[in-house]
Design an enzyme around this catalytic site. Structure first.
Site, short mmCIF file in Angstrom:
data_model
loop_
_atom_site.label_atom_id
_atom_site.label_comp_id
_atom_site.label_asym_id
_atom_site.label_seq_id
_atom_site.Cartn_x
_atom_site.Cartn_y
_atom_site.Cartn_z
N SER A 119 0.82 -1.21 0.00
CA SER A 119 0.00 0.00 0.00
C SER A 119 0.85 1.26 0.00
CB SER A 119 -0.86 0.05 1.27
OG SER A 119 -1.68 -1.07 1.36
N HIS A 140 -1.05 -2.87 -7.25
CA HIS A 140 -1.80 -2.56 -6.03
C HIS A 140 -3.30 -2.76 -6.24
CE1 HIS A 140 -3.05 0.57 -2.83
NE2 HIS A 140 -2.87 -0.60 -2.27
N GLU A 152 -3.66 -0.38 -9.34
CA GLU A 152 -2.61 0.59 -9.65
C GLU A 152 -1.36 -0.18 -10.12
OE1 GLU A 152 -3.24 4.48 -6.82
OE2 GLU A 152 -2.56 2.67 -5.80
N ASN A 190 -3.92 5.92 -2.10
CA ASN A 190 -3.64 6.05 -0.66
C ASN A 190 -3.08 7.42 -0.29
OD1 ASN A 190 -4.68 3.65 0.23
ND2 ASN A 190 -2.77 2.53 -0.07
#
Ligand SMILES: CC(=O)CC(=O)SCCNC(=O)CCNC(=O)[C@H](O)C(C)(C)COP(=O)(O)OP(=O)(O)OC[C@H]1O[C@@H](n2cnc3c(N)ncnc32)[C@H](O)[C@@H]1OP(=O)(O)O
Ligand SMILES: NC(=O)C1=CN([C@@H]2O[C@H](COP(=O)(O)OP(=O)(O)OC[C@H]3O[C@@H](n4cnc5c(N)ncnc54)[C@H](OP(=O)(O)O)[C@@H]3O)[C@@H](O)[C@H]2O)C=CC1
Length: 282
Positions: A119, A140, A152, A190
């Site tokens: 992350s 991701h 991602e 994130n």
């Protein structure tokens, strides 16, 4: 390169979801856990989700059986040696991730692509311990993996164009939508989401409102599917605490610093939904 066999490291929240969608998309999939008990828990979770899909009429029993026949659980690294792609989804701690990649770098042929589902960690810090920095990237996924459409694709300084192209093709084959990002802590989602989640904890900590009103506010006021405190429980308080520390280390901006309450919850073992207690009880 053509990917036909996928290895997944970790069968927790994310690893189980990734292994499930890979097997369902037709890839031979091997998922590795540290011990049989943790592995069985993860495989049980996959079985339960597929069973629910069958009972809802979303999946045929034959497709479920075919997916499960493509999925193999193991506690040994050796069973991942002939995979074309290795997806790491273990705990959000750099030393643990570097250790598994170092071990697999010795076992897998040079053509195998390695990716991390991290992350917030820097992909280059993992790529650097292998002899394949050009075949190393971030991939991701989002929680819950079977539902969330986004992946991602993270390009490290050393990642080759060919590796990125293979990952695009793989992501599309899973039925997901890829977006591209550079190897910057937190990537796109994130970087925006984590400060928001941490601010929700700060609101609670400072007594501005109850957990229910904070969650209701963002659900009904902004149309979020889950309020931020429910989402923190869903993602895992331990995981968000690690992510916040990593992001704060990188940027040194107060908005990434984990609020004191988060640290106390981790110390108490209140990891959210996965431990039965977080901001709410489960
Ligand atoms: C930390 C990181 O690095 C990055 C991250 O992942 S951040 C987290 C990103 N994820 C989110 O923000 C999730 C936000 N929440 C949501 O989107 C929704 O609340 C949710 C999809 C989780 C649940 O949706 P809901 O409408 O509240 O509940 P529910 O009706 O039970 O579920 C909707 C569908 O998702 C499925 N689903 C829910 N949870 C699931 C799970 N864990 N696994 C598989 N499927 C699941 C349900 O079976 C249901 O499917 P059908 O519509 O086909 O029946
Ligand atoms: N939770 C989320 O919403 C998201 C998480 N991620 C990322 O995915 C990764 C996994 O997160 P998540 O699935 O939530 O975490 P979980 O805690 O659910 O799962 C991690 C798994 O890795 C195992 N593990 C722990 N330490 C080691 C080790 N040293 N070597 C090998 N395996 C180990 C754990 O076993 P044990 O139970 O025995 O500790 C556990 O089964 C993290 O990098 C996280 O940041 C990415 C997107 C979303």
């Amino acid at each position: 390169m053509a990917i036909t066999k996928v290895g997944v490291l970790g069968c927790g929240l994310m690893g189980a979801g990734i292994a499930q969608v890979a097997a369902q998309a037709g890839f031979m999939t091997v998922v590795r856990e540290v011990n049989q008990a943790v592995l069985d828990k993860g495989l049980d979770r996959i079985n339960a989700i597929l069973e629910k899909d069958v009972s809802k009429g979303k999946l045929s029993a034959a497709d479920r059986d075919a997916s499960l026949a493509r999925l193999y659980g193991t506690t040994s690294f050796e069973d991942l040696a002939d995979c074309d792609l290795i997806i790491e989804a273990i705990v959000e701690q750099l030393p643990a991730k570097r250790e598994v990649f170092t071990a697999l770098d010795e076992l897998c042929p040079p053509s195998t692509i390695f990716v991390s589902n991290t992350s917030s960690l820097t992909i280059m810090e993992m790529a650097a311990v292998t002899k394949r920095p050009d075949r190393f990237a971030g991939l991701h996924f989002f929680n819950p993996v079977p539902v969330m459409k986004l992946v991602e694709i993270v390009r490290a300084l050393t990642t080759s164009d060919e590796t990125i192209a293979s990952l695009h093709e793989f992501t599309r084959a899973l039925g997901k939508t890829p977006i591209n990002t550079s190897d910057t802590t937190g990537f796109i989602v994130n970087r925006l989401l984590v400060p928001f989640l941490l601010d929700a904890v700060r609101l609670l900590e400072s007594g501005v409102a109850t957990r229910e009103d904070i969650d209701e506010g963002m659900k009904l006021g902004c149309g979020h599917p889950m309020g931020p405190l429910t989402l923190l429980d869903f993602v895992g308080i331990d995981t968000v605490y690690s992510i916040a520390n990593i992001m704060f280390d990188e940027f040194r901006e107060p908005r990434f610093a984990p609020p004191p309450l988060l640290r106390r919850m981790v110390l108490a073992g209140h990891f959210g939904r996965k431990s039965g207690q977080g901001f709410y009880s489960y």
